[in-house]
Scaffold this active site. Structure first.
Site, mmCIF file in Angstrom:
data_model
loop_
_atom_site.group_PDB
_atom_site.id
_atom_site.type_symbol
_atom_site.label_atom_id
_atom_site.label_comp_id
_atom_site.label_asym_id
_atom_site.label_seq_id
_atom_site.Cartn_x
_atom_site.Cartn_y
_atom_site.Cartn_z
ATOM 1 N N GLY A 199 38.784 49.657 60.161
ATOM 2 C CA GLY A 199 38.919 48.259 60.565
ATOM 3 C C GLY A 199 37.677 47.728 61.250
ATOM 4 C CG LEU A 200 33.124 46.147 60.876
ATOM 5 C CD1 LEU A 200 32.841 46.538 62.326
ATOM 6 C CD2 LEU A 200 31.935 46.573 59.994
ATOM 7 C CD1 TRP A 244 39.414 39.620 54.818
ATOM 8 C CD2 TRP A 244 40.691 39.866 52.998
ATOM 9 N NE1 TRP A 244 39.775 38.374 54.391
ATOM 10 C CE2 TRP A 244 40.553 38.492 53.272
ATOM 11 C CE3 TRP A 244 41.458 40.264 51.889
ATOM 12 C CZ2 TRP A 244 41.160 37.510 52.494
ATOM 13 C CZ3 TRP A 244 42.054 39.296 51.106
ATOM 14 C CH2 TRP A 244 41.900 37.937 51.416
ATOM 15 C CG ASN A 268 23.630 52.915 56.376
ATOM 16 O OD1 ASN A 268 23.589 51.726 56.074
ATOM 17 N ND2 ASN A 268 23.015 53.408 57.440
ATOM 18 C CB ALA A 319 31.129 53.010 52.403
ATOM 19 N NE ARG A 352 37.438 41.906 14.962
ATOM 20 C CZ ARG A 352 38.610 41.443 14.553
ATOM 21 N NH1 ARG A 352 39.558 42.282 14.164
ATOM 22 N NH2 ARG A 352 38.846 40.144 14.542
ATOM 23 C CG LEU A 383 36.335 44.784 22.912
ATOM 24 C CD1 LEU A 383 34.959 45.251 23.345
ATOM 25 C CD2 LEU A 383 37.402 45.514 23.696
ATOM 26 C CD GLU A 405 31.674 49.495 52.196
ATOM 27 O OE1 GLU A 405 30.755 49.481 53.009
ATOM 28 O OE2 GLU A 405 32.589 50.333 52.194
ATOM 29 C CG HIS A 441 24.922 39.430 45.101
ATOM 30 N ND1 HIS A 441 24.572 40.604 44.468
ATOM 31 C CD2 HIS A 441 24.154 38.458 44.535
ATOM 32 C CE1 HIS A 441 23.646 40.357 43.554
ATOM 33 N NE2 HIS A 441 23.370 39.071 43.585
#
Ligand code: TGC
Ligand code: FAD
Length: 392
Positions: A137-138, A169, A248, A250, A276, A346, A371, A374
């Site tokens: 929990g951070l 979260w 770091n 994770a 295909r 696809l 984490e 971006h």
């Protein structure tokens, strides 16, 4: 579908850089994902649930805390082995990799690195087998990218602390037995605590209705006057660098993990494009399909090289936090782009659960956010190369 037909791309013969131990670990996790994850993961996502029985199986395979020494229940392997495990798990599903990331990097790592000898002996062996499930929990409802502004607090009451606040979260929280929780003390210093399920005043409500990481439990941690024994404080770290050092580890695992998701998408799209047929020939024969496939393989190869080198540096204790940020940012973005491009190859089939692209794509929207987003990772690189802080 991601099945045993899987042919892992290795265009630059990176396997030659791996040890026999690396290959054995990778192969055992890959086989397990084929057998135990792929047949059930689409249903788990539809049901918005994590298949709990997988946790003990991962523990049996040594997927939790692989770089923790064996005397504490870990596997005593190196960081490249950890990366390969994350890669194989995330080929299955980012939710499975998330569960293992949190357990290894965000729960076992801080107990091993910052815990007392008693804490290590009490918790690590049970976390390694999956007998105990951990959470970290951070993040708070009002403090995500800026965890240093957290308001969760511990107050010193002599022989114990009182914990108040909330975390948001949090992966695994609804199913967790223990949580590593970061809170400010009476001197406004961030400290780490081990909070246990069942402590009066501690609840972990689940966050539902997610469109991403559906096969992963996410929840809150709510603390109302929770009495925390003093022996549950992590004694050997103070300040924000405590949780950031866990990140770091994770983030390193995520940089590897998402390569697995991208490899899965590329491999399925390549196979499909050869089978295909449209306009009387395989769609693999059209230049535009080849452009997509060639660019995907180029980006996967670059990402594989990046994490392999990062693994070498981390094994030598030389990987900087900024290098890890760059790899996390680059590789998650790469994987998300490949999930989208492979789905296009696809056509309509790509939106079904018979193939993994849509599921990977939706999952990766969380991975590109958690984490460190971006953009936060870009600012970390920017600060590292310019010396200027553009966060504030
Ligand atoms: P700042 O003043 O820059 O740093 C505070 C102290 O921390 C040190 N530091 C680090 N130490 C180790 N590793 C790192 N990566 C570090 N980054 C900074 C720094 O040297 C300083 O130490 P000291 O001794 O001088 O006090 O901190 P700031 O408040 O300006 O914030 C900047 C930063 C980098 C923290 C922020 O930009 C950031 O990283 N935000 C992202 C938050 C984040 O990543 N949250 C993740 C929550 S956990 C999660 O998402 C789990 S998902 C799990 C899953 O399901 O897989
Ligand atoms: P905010 O910080 O509010 O950011 C919103 C936007 O603003 C982003 O685009 C961000 O890049 C941008 N932004 C913020 N600051 C700046 C700036 N200075 N300059 C430029 N742009 C900026 N957290 C945990 O502690 N433990 C967990 O186990 C965990 N698991 C998670 C699982 C899932 C599925 C998800 C989605 C999240 C999880 N998180 C967890 C939380 C995650 O780490 C945060 O969501 C993340 O750090 C971003 O915080 P935020 O969502 O509050 O976004």
């Amino acid at each position: 579908m991601a099945t045993v037909q899987y042919n892992a791309p290795d265009y630059f013969l990176l396997d030659e850089l791996l040890t026999d131990e690396h290959k054995i670990v990778r192969s055992s996790i890959r086989d397990w994902v084929n057998k135990s994850v792929l047949p059930i993961i689409d249903d788990a996502c539809h049901n918005h649930s994590f298949p709990i029985h997988l946790i003990k199986e991962m523990g049996e395979m040594g997927a939790f805390g692989p770089y923790i020494p064996q005397e504490y229940g870990g596997a005593g392997m190196d960081h490249i082995a950890y990366g390969l495990i994350m890669q194989e798990l995330e080929r299955g599903d980012s939710g499975v990799r998330s569960m293992a990331s949190v357990q290894s990097s965000l729960v076992m790592y801080p107990i091993f690195s910052f815990g007392s000898e008693e804490q290590k002996r009490k918790y690590l062996p049970k976390l390694a087998t999956g007998e105990l499930i951990g959470a970290f929990g951070l993040t708070e409802p009002n403090h995500g990218s800026d965890p240093g502004s957290m308001v969760t607090r511990i107050t010193d009451k002599g022989d114990h602390y009182i914990l108040n606040g909330a975390k948001m979260w949090i992966t695994n929280s609804p199913i967790s037995d223990i949580g590593i929780v970061w809170a400010k003390d009476d001197n406004n210093i961030v400290r780490g605590l081990i909070v246990e399920k069942g402590m009066p005043g501690y609840t972990t409500p689940e966050i539902t209705k997610k469109w991403s990481l559906r096969a992963s439990y996410t929840g809150e941690m709510v603390f109302t006057d929770v009495k925390i024994p003093k022996e549950n404080l992590l004694p050997n770290v103070q300040g924000l660098k405590g949780p950031l050092m866990c990140l770091n580890s994770a983030r390193f695992g995520i940089a590897w993990g998402v390569v697995g998701a991208a490899m899965d998408c590329y491999d399925a799209a390549l196979r499909y494009s050869k089978e295909r047929r449209q306009f009387n020939k395989p769609i693999a024969g059209f230049q535009l399909t080849q452009k997509k496939l060639a660019e995907m393989l180029t980006e996967i190869t670059k990402a594989q090289l990046l994490v392999w080198r990062l693994g070498v540096l981390r094994n030598e204790g030389r990987a900087s936090a900024a290098q890890i940020s760059m790899a996390k940012r680059n590789n998650v973005d790469m994987a998300l782009t490949i999930a989208r491009e492979s789905r296009q190859i696809l056509g309509a089939m790509g939106i079904t659960g018979d193939f993994s692209m849509m599921r990977h794509m939706m999952n990766l929207e969380s991975v590109i956010t958690y984490e460190g987003t971006h953009d936060i990772h870009l600012l970390i690189t920017g600060m590292d190369i310019t010396g200027e802080n553009a966060f504030v």
